[in-house]
Design an enzyme around this catalytic site. Structure first.
Site, PDB file in Angstrom:
ATOM      1  N   GLY A 167      -3.306  -4.746  10.811  1.00 41.80           N
ATOM      2  CA  GLY A 167      -3.697  -3.591  11.608  1.00 41.80           C
ATOM      3  C   GLY A 167      -3.553  -3.904  13.084  1.00 41.80           C
ATOM      4  O   GLY A 167      -3.194  -5.017  13.468  1.00 41.80           O
ATOM      5  N   ASN A 200      -5.871  -4.278  15.266  1.00 46.82           N
ATOM      6  CA  ASN A 200      -6.874  -5.232  15.757  1.00 46.82           C
ATOM      7  C   ASN A 200      -7.199  -6.364  14.787  1.00 46.82           C
ATOM      8  O   ASN A 200      -8.017  -7.220  15.101  1.00 46.82           O
ATOM      9  CB  ASN A 200      -8.172  -4.485  16.106  1.00 46.82           C
ATOM     10  CG  ASN A 200      -7.958  -3.472  17.207  1.00 46.82           C
ATOM     11  OD1 ASN A 200      -7.164  -3.702  18.112  1.00 46.82           O
ATOM     12  ND2 ASN A 200      -8.647  -2.345  17.136  1.00 46.82           N
ATOM     13  N   ASP A 244      -1.916   6.795  16.914  1.00 51.86           N
ATOM     14  CA  ASP A 244      -1.046   5.759  16.345  1.00 51.86           C
ATOM     15  C   ASP A 244      -0.506   6.207  14.985  1.00 51.86           C
ATOM     16  O   ASP A 244      -0.423   5.413  14.048  1.00 51.86           O
ATOM     17  CB  ASP A 244      -1.817   4.437  16.223  1.00 51.86           C
ATOM     18  CG  ASP A 244      -0.892   3.215  16.195  1.00 51.86           C
ATOM     19  OD1 ASP A 244       0.192   3.283  16.804  1.00 51.86           O
ATOM     20  OD2 ASP A 244      -1.252   2.207  15.572  1.00 51.86           O
TER      21      ASP A 244
END
Length: 384
Positions: free
Chosen positions: A55, A57, A168
């Site tokens: 992902g 993060n 996103d």
């Protein structure tokens, strides 16, 4: 996360001094925020070293619920305001249509650092375009593309109704629940999601009568990122290649940036020869260069190509063939879209508030004239 300890019980320990939270009992209702559980995630889940994805993060690992044996996905985020924001936005959206569900959230220590662990439903059907690529000789039709776009639009509509812009929306964040024919397509990864209700004029340094119009309506800009993404994904669905591309091999070249800003793309033959005019018109409305002119999600969902998707012609498309032929370049396509979205987020986050010296404002010009051309006004601020 350090993969070598991912499978060991005790590598993630409860937050010291914290009491265990009651079991969640599945995903929260849409819009509901819950507190993370404070006891060790390994009490409830057996962690695996199998990496399912990356992902924005943090890594996503495979895990299994100890009591039920259910396979799930675990995302580890080191605690920070950004990580908290991601958890908060995803939790708020969880349970919404076509959005990956959160099952549990934990707050544990890992290697001496506080971290947040998001347990989600495991999306075993893979990415949207991989599934189309794997169809082989089975034709992919315009009607199927319309139905897919309706599903993605339904997710965005829910988010925007909750005042969340995802920012996103891209191929690798659109996943199927299973390999089955009736699998559901869902949106994931809220690492760049943003609330759209905050007023940019809470910025401490501004002068209202010369503020740029885009700063007065920042929520439109954040949401328009999602609308642009819908346009790009729809374009790829209908032909197998992206509307904008880099000629240089860079993730995003100056030429590609210019084409995006100027809206330079086409509908070349043979791929677009049989695609309906309705579909092309919808793409034009989504890829408008001025973000404020793009369709809103409500306008998108009300477009005949979307809200009457069952009446869209079942025209066979070139998509599966092109995706298969160009599969060696697919990672480049994904990287280009990632870079383009990053550029767009920066552009919209850093919209300039004009400096007083450069502002062509009638009232200020009058005042300057009175002062004999000397500017005694305090300087404005550039949100760069």
């Amino acid at each position: 996360m350090d993969g070598e300890t991912a499978g060991e019980k005790g590598s993630l320990v409860p937050q010291p001094g914290a009491l265990g939270a009651p079991a969640l009992g599945g995903a929260p209702a849409p819009g509901v925020r819950r507190e993370p559980k404070k006891y060790a995630v390994t009490d409830d889940y057996q962690l695996s070293k199998q990496v399912l994805g990356l992902g924005v993060n943090g890594k996503v690992l495979e895990c299994y619920h100890r009591r039920s044996g259910q396979k799930c996905a675990l995302k580890l985020l080191y605690d920070s305001p950004k990580a908290r924001q991601e958890v908060d936005h995803h939790w708020q959206a969880s349970g919404g249509p076509h959005i990956v569900r959160i099952l549990d959230v934990y707050e544990n220590m890992h290697h001496g650092k506080r971290c947040l662990l998001i347990v989600m439903e495991c999306m075993e059907g893979g990415e949207l375009f991989s599934r189309i690529q794997e169809r082989g000789d089975q034709a992919f039709t315009e009607r199927e593309a319309a139905e897919i776009m309706r599903d993605i639009g339904t997710a965005i509509q829910f988010l925007h109704s909750q005042n969340i812009a995802h920012r996103d929306v891209k191929p690798e964040n659109l996943l199927y629940t299973s390999k089955e024919k009736d699998a559901v397509l869902k949106l994931t990864d809220f690492g760049f999601a943003k609330e759209t209700t905050q007023n940019a004029l809470q910025t401490p340094c501004y002068t209202p009568y010369y503020v740029a119009p885009e700063v007065l309506g920042p929520e439109k800009y954040d949401k328009s990122c999602d609308m642009w993404s819908l346009g790009v994904i729809m374009y790829i669905l209908l032909c197998g290649f992206p509307p904008f591309y880099s000629n240089t091999g860079q993730a995003i070249s100056p030429g590609m940036k210019r084409r995006i800003r100027l809206g330079q793309y086409g509908f070349p033959k043979p791929e677009w020869a049989d695609v309906s005019e309705d579909a092309k018109q919808l793409i034009r409305l989504l890829l408008k260069t001025d973000p404020t002119e793009r369709l809103t999600i409500m306008q998108f969902m009300n477009h005949p190509w979307i809200n009457q998707s069952m009446e869209v012609p079942q025209t066979p498309l070139h998509t599966a063939r092109v995706l298969e032929e160009d599969k060696d370049h697919w990672d480049d396509v994904k990287e280009e879209m990632t870079s383009a979205l990053a550029t767009m987020r920066v552009d919209y986050d850093q919209v300039k508030i004009k400096d007083l010296k450069t502002s062509n404002n009638r009232l200020l010009n009058k005042r300057r004239k009175k002062q004999g051309g000397s500017s005694s006004a305090s300087p404005g601020c550039n949100n760069q």
